[in-house]
Design an enzyme around this catalytic site. Sequence first.
Site: not given
Length: 639
Positions: A330-331, A353, A417, A409, A306, A334
């Site tokens: 989605h992006e 997320e 999400y 990570d 994003e 953001h």
Amino acid sequence: MTNLKPIIFSLFSVALLTACQGAEAPVKESASSTKTEATPRVITKDDKFTYANYDEVRVTHLDLNLDVNFEAKVLDGIATIDFEKVKPDADMIVLDTKDLLIKSVRVFADGKPEGVTDYTIDAADKVLGEALRIPLTDKTDQILISYRTSPKAEGLQWLSPEQTAGKKHPYLFSQAQALNARTMAPLQDTPAVRMTYSATLRVPDGLLPLMSASQGAKDENDEYRFEMPQPIPSYLLAIAVGDIKFKAINDHIGVYAEEYILDAAAEEFSETPQMEEANTKLYGPYRWGRYDMIVLPPSFPYGGMENPRLSFLTPTLVAGDKSLTNVVAHELAHSWSGNLVTNASWRDAWLNEGFTSYVENRVMEELYGERRAVMEQVLDMEGMKRAISDAKRPELTHLKLPKDMVHPDEAFTLVSYIKGANFLFFLEDRFGREKFDPFLKAWFNDNAFGAVTTEDFLSYLHENLHKDNMDAVTKDEIDAWVYGPGLPDTARKPVSDAFESVDEQSADWVSGKVKAAELKTDAWSTHEWLHFLNNLPEGLSEAQFAELDETFALTGTQNAETAFAWYMQVIKGGYEPAYPELESFLMTVGRGKFIYRLYGALNASDREDVQLWAADVYEAARPGYHPIAQRRIDDIMAE
Ligand SMILES: [Zn+2]
């Protein structure tokens, strides 16, 4: 399935499919009129993934003046840093760096150059990199750091001309989230700190540089100048350089890409303006000026990133039928959740997320109706349940992640999400849309350009919604979502009629009642195909695999999501005729969502020949993968 327009690409070679005619240049942007001041907020230092002493001194502006050197595979130049003292007596600024060569540090005091200054660099930490400590006096007001990046910088992938579609020019793109901005420049690499930035870039002839900023035109010195007037966290710093063309979708939205995929991408993403309208209607104005997208080479390890004003996208979204454009939703989402209101640390990643996945689904519902939105909820829910059962320990399935997580990570799983999105579905269901929608809109507005923690959200929820509607939810129910493991039993249970019909047909085929050719698949969308493939039972015979494959030409399909779902079954069932195409998929697609699980399944096989085969494929494919993907798959293959 077969009506999908094929887009053929490769990590190493790309067929030139279309010739672009008359790509329009983007409109040069004037200064944005939106409000850009950061929300003043007391920040306690609560991000263990940074060395920065942002509770004492905070970077406010970064200026980069860089040569993009493709021969040496480095960015080389000067980072100029403006800062403010949070503690007036602070006598040191600590910056994050990783694999940077620091050549010199100079300072300005009272606006005058003071010359070089002493600094120290700590020993390297494998995850965090190296702290750069620069002493400050009362008068220091600017710092100039002469530096160069490493050819091995994890945040930068340098592609040779052979690895691009056009084959004539090299390509560079960055991925700063979560900890890789520090491999691009010395800065305070934490989402808790926001800064504006500007940049001057020099690139080889024939190449176009782009950043997560106003896109700069070439000036009389052959330099490109960029400005990002809205304050952003460091992980949104982004650069791409290549033989890149532009095609407008409307007056403030467009697509950048290599020529071979430019027209197809502009067509695939042609509904982005409606997505922006839906977002704006629900959650308030888009505050970033232009919204452009760039379709990167296939080694980009994510579906999308994003980066503000310029979302980075994988070419695997260009399926030919707009079936995978939820990633664009989605992006774009953001731009509200994440970029505008940002998690203060990666322990709170669900605030970025989960909110974004929720907004994404609401926008998909606005544009395409409930049927598609519910199908996506069910598919997401299946993926999240797998992520929960795969979690290495229960604390990693909490929304508020544990203090002792070892790498961000661990925050970027479907728990953040989809469990995050489902927490918001739960709240929406309990409070009702008529109350919950204005509440979320106010959350984005009240926290615009700020950093927030899970606890900030919970107290905002209490003050602005829960307090006056105490019957809607209990504190225990909320705590179970945020501080408890797995999926609470208060979760919404989405039911898709479309998928129920797929399940009935699937059962008839599995039991031998009907042939594959008799399945009524003509009207199936990609979503129905994914549900069908993901839910095939264990123990299918080779003949059944072959029947599906011959009827629907699944092996080698150009829809990357369908291909991935099929190859996961292929590995589970040991259906060897598909292995050559699986190999070519692994050689041509670098998107982590697909390749991490494919390598994981291959490596977990109880057949040694399959494990050896996977190791050979990885050895051949590895040089084409992004450094982030290399690190992740190295770990997977070592398990
Ligand atoms: Zn996201």
